[in-house]
Design an enzyme around this catalytic site. Structure first.
Site, PDB file in Angstrom:
ATOM      1  N   GLY A  86      45.117  15.325  -7.110  1.00  0.00           N
ATOM      2  CA  GLY A  86      44.337  14.846  -8.250  1.00  0.00           C
ATOM      3  C   GLY A  86      44.936  13.665  -8.985  1.00  0.00           C
ATOM      4  O   GLY A  86      44.238  13.005  -9.760  1.00  0.00           O
ATOM      5  N   GLU A 135      50.601  18.778  -4.001  1.00  0.00           N
ATOM      6  CA  GLU A 135      49.945  18.487  -2.724  1.00  0.00           C
ATOM      7  C   GLU A 135      49.242  17.137  -2.817  1.00  0.00           C
ATOM      8  O   GLU A 135      48.036  17.016  -2.663  1.00  0.00           O
ATOM      9  CB  GLU A 135      48.938  19.587  -2.375  1.00  0.00           C
ATOM     10  CG  GLU A 135      49.557  20.917  -2.026  1.00  0.00           C
ATOM     11  CD  GLU A 135      48.525  22.003  -1.817  1.00  0.00           C
ATOM     12  OE1 GLU A 135      48.928  23.107  -1.426  1.00  0.00           O
ATOM     13  OE2 GLU A 135      47.318  21.771  -2.036  1.00  0.00           O
ATOM     14  N   GLY A 142      48.130  13.379  -1.880  1.00  0.00           N
ATOM     15  CA  GLY A 142      47.776  12.635  -0.678  1.00  0.00           C
ATOM     16  C   GLY A 142      47.483  11.200  -1.049  1.00  0.00           C
ATOM     17  O   GLY A 142      48.242  10.272  -0.763  1.00  0.00           O
ATOM     18  N   ARG A 173      34.641   5.285   2.183  1.00  0.00           N
ATOM     19  CA  ARG A 173      34.543   5.542   0.749  1.00  0.00           C
ATOM     20  C   ARG A 173      33.517   4.684   0.022  1.00  0.00           C
ATOM     21  O   ARG A 173      32.746   5.206  -0.788  1.00  0.00           O
ATOM     22  CB  ARG A 173      35.912   5.402   0.067  1.00  0.00           C
ATOM     23  CG  ARG A 173      36.933   6.431   0.540  1.00  0.00           C
ATOM     24  CD  ARG A 173      38.223   6.383  -0.274  1.00  0.00           C
ATOM     25  NE  ARG A 173      38.030   6.906  -1.609  1.00  0.00           N
ATOM     26  CZ  ARG A 173      37.937   6.180  -2.698  1.00  0.00           C
ATOM     27  NH1 ARG A 173      38.043   4.845  -2.630  1.00  0.00           N
ATOM     28  NH2 ARG A 173      37.744   6.747  -3.869  1.00  0.00           N
ATOM     29  N   CYS A 206      24.113   0.105  11.423  1.00  0.00           N
ATOM     30  CA  CYS A 206      22.664   0.090  11.153  1.00  0.00           C
ATOM     31  C   CYS A 206      22.356   0.966   9.943  1.00  0.00           C
ATOM     32  O   CYS A 206      21.516   1.875   9.995  1.00  0.00           O
ATOM     33  CB  CYS A 206      21.897   0.572  12.378  1.00  0.00           C
ATOM     34  SG  CYS A 206      22.144  -0.456  13.825  1.00  0.00           S
ATOM     35  N   GLU A 207      23.060   0.718   8.870  1.00  0.00           N
ATOM     36  CA  GLU A 207      22.861   1.416   7.605  1.00  0.00           C
ATOM     37  C   GLU A 207      23.073   0.421   6.479  1.00  0.00           C
ATOM     38  O   GLU A 207      24.057  -0.317   6.481  1.00  0.00           O
ATOM     39  CB  GLU A 207      23.862   2.577   7.455  1.00  0.00           C
ATOM     40  CG  GLU A 207      23.673   3.720   8.434  1.00  0.00           C
ATOM     41  CD  GLU A 207      22.393   4.501   8.200  1.00  0.00           C
ATOM     42  OE1 GLU A 207      21.870   4.479   7.060  1.00  0.00           O
ATOM     43  OE2 GLU A 207      21.908   5.139   9.157  1.00  0.00           O
TER      44      GLU A 207
END
Length: 418
Positions: A231, A273, A275, A311, A341-342
Site C-alpha cells: 500500500g 509486503e 511490491g 495500467r 485493436c482497442e
C-alpha cells in the site's frame, strides 16, 4: 520533472542490442530501496520485508531482494515454485492468496511457508487440504469494513474489498486454530493501494496494534508478528512528493511504543509486503516512435502497447513519459498510443510533450512493478525482454523476449501442425 535513470547514449546502445520495446530495471535503485526499508524498521527486532512477487515476478529481481535479506510474498502455485527454485524456504515465504486451490495450500505448507488465511471459511478448507495437520505458524487477514479515510481524504473502501475477514471472524479463527495446534499467530491487513503519504503505514499500524491487543486478550494466543502488507505507493506524477520510508518507519515506531509495548507485546515483530514501492520507480519501458497520425487529435504511435504496460488502459493510470531523443523539442499535445485493436491502448491522452519524431526513443517511467507482470497476449502480441542495468553500468538480459514459437507451442497438435 522526472529524470530517467538512463541517458540517450545508453538507450541507443540498449536499443541496438535489445530491440524495443524493452523493460529496464535499475539494480542500484532497487538495492538502495531495500536497504532504506530495512534501515527504517531496524528498530524492530526480527523485521522482514516479504517482496510481493506479483509486482515483478522475475528471478533476477527476486535474487537481488534475497541478497538484501528480504523474503517473498507469494500468491499462486507458480510464484511458490519460482521462489523455491531460487532458494527461498520456510519462513522466508509468506503465502497470501484468496479463493485458493487445494494444491497451492499444500505446496505452501510443504515449503514451510507462512499461510496467511484470507477468509474464516478457509480454515476448514485448509484443514482438509493438509489432512487435518495445520502448520505451527499461521496468519489471518483482517478487513475492518467501512471506509478508510485519513482526515477528510478517503483512501479506499475496505467494505467493498473481497479480501480479509471481520474482527469477529478473525477472533473465532484464532480460537479454532489454537485448538488445532497452531502455536504462533500473525495478523495481516491491507487497507489502501498506492498511497503517497507518509501517514498511511502509521495509521494502518495503529488499527492493527489496537486489534492485536484486543485479540490477544480475548484468545490468549501467542502473537508473534503483525504484517503491514503493501500500500505504500509511488509518485507517478512529477508534482507528487515521494514517500519517505525513514519517516514512515519512525511513525510506525511511535505507534508501536504507544500501543504494543504497554500491553506487553513489545516483542512482536513487524513484516511488510511491499511490491510497487520497491521496484516501481526503478523500471522503465524503452520504446521507439514508429508512426505519427493527425486526425481530430495528434497521435504518436510507439512500438510498445498495453501488452507491455496495462495500467493506463486498465486503470486510466498516469505514467510520465520522457523523450530522450528530443527533450528540448517544441511542445505539442498528443496521445501516445500502441498498436492494439482497442481504443484504450494509450499511454498518454492529451499530454503535452516535446515533439516526438519517428525514430525517437521514449522512456515510460515507473514501470518496474505491475508492468511486465500484468502483460498478456491479446492480438497475439508477444511479451518483451527484460534487461537489468547493473550497478557497474552494464546491461544484462534477465528475460528474453517471447517468440512466435512460444505463442504457438501450446496449440501444436490441436488442429494445428508445424
Amino acid at each position: 520533472m522526472k529524470r530517467p535513470f538512463i541517458t540517450l547514449q545508453q538507450a541507443q546502445g540498449l536499443a541496438e542490442k535489445f530491440p524495443t520495446p524493452v523493460h529496464l530495471y535499475d539494480e542500484k535503485g532497487i538495492r538502495e530501496k531495500a536497504r532504506a526499508l530495512n534501515q527504517a524498521f531496524s528498530w524492530n527486532k526480527g523485521f522482514k520485508e516479504y517482496f510481493a512477487v506479483k509486482a515483478t515476478p522475475t528471478p533476477a529481481i527476486l535474487k537481488i531482494f534475497q541478497e538484501e535479506g528480504c523474503g517473498v510474498d507469494c500468491s499462486s502455485y507458480v510464484e511458490l515454485l519460482m521462489s523455491q527454485k531460487l532458494g527461498f524456504a520456510g519462513h522466508e515465504i509468506m503465502f497470501s492468496s484468496n479463493n485458493t486451490p487445494t494444491e497451492e495450500y499444500r505446496l505452501a505448507a510443504e515449503l514451510g511457508g507462512i499461510i496467511n488465511l484470507d477468509a474464516y471459511e478457509d480454515l476448514a478448507f485448509v484443514k482438509a487440504a493438509l489432512d487435518g495437520q495445520l502448520p505451527q505458524v499461521m496468519s489471518c487477514r483482517y478487513n475492518p469494513g467501512g471506509v478508510f479515510a485519513m482526515g477528510t481524504d478517503i483512501m479506499d473502501h475496505p467494505e467493498e474489498s473481497k479480501f480479509g475477514m471481520t474482527k469477529d471472524q478473525l477472533i473465532q479463527a484464532f480460537k479454532e486454530m489454537k485448538d488445532l495446534g497452531v502455536q504462533e499467530f500473525g495478523i495481516h491487513s491491507f487497507l489502501a493501494s498506492n498511497t503517497v503519504t507518509n501517514d498511511y503505514y502509521p495509521a494502518l499500524a495503529k488499527q492493527l496494534f489496537e486489534l492485536a491487543v484486543e485479540v490477544v486478550a480475548e484468545t490468549g494466543v501467542h502473537l508473534t508478528f503483525i504484517n503491514l502488507s503493501g500500500g505504500v505507493g509511488v509518485d507517478y506524477r512529477p508534482e507528487q512528493t515521494p514517500n519517505d520510508i525513514l519517516a514512515i518507519g519512525e511513525g510506525v515506531r511511535k505507534v508501536y511504543e504507544e500501543i504494543l509495548v504497554p500491553a506487553g507485546l513489545g516483542e512482536v515483530r513487524l513484516c511488510t509486503e511491499l511490491g510497487r514501492f520497491m521496484t516501481g520507480p526503478h523500471g522503465h519501458i524503452l520504446t521507439e516512435v514508429i508512426h505519427r497520425k493527425d486526425t481530430y487529435r495528434t497521435y504518436v504511435g510507439v512500438d510498445a502497447c498495453a501488452v507491455n504496460l496495462m495500467r493506463p488502459a486498465f486503470y486510466g493510470a498516469y505514467h510520465h513519459i520522457t523523450n530522450l531523443s528530443n527533450p528540448e523539442g517544441n511542445i505539442e499535445t498528443v496521445d501516445v498510443v500502441g498498436s492494439l485493436c482497442e481504443n484504450n491502448d494509450k499511454f498518454a491522452v492529451n499530454r503535452e510533450l516535446p515533439e516526438a519524431r519517428i525514430g525517437d526513443l521514449l522512456v515510460i517511467h515507473d514501470t518496474g512493478a505491475h508492468g511486465f507482470a500484468m502483460g498478456y497476449q491479446y492480438n497475439a502480441k508477444l511479451r518483451s525482454a527484460e534487461v537489468l542495468l547493473q550497478e557497474d553500468g552494464s546491461a544484462r538480459l534477465i528475460r528474453r523476449a517471447e517468440t512466435p514459437e512460444d505463442y504457438l507451442a501450446t496449440v501444436y497438435g490441436f488442429d494445428f501442425e508445424a
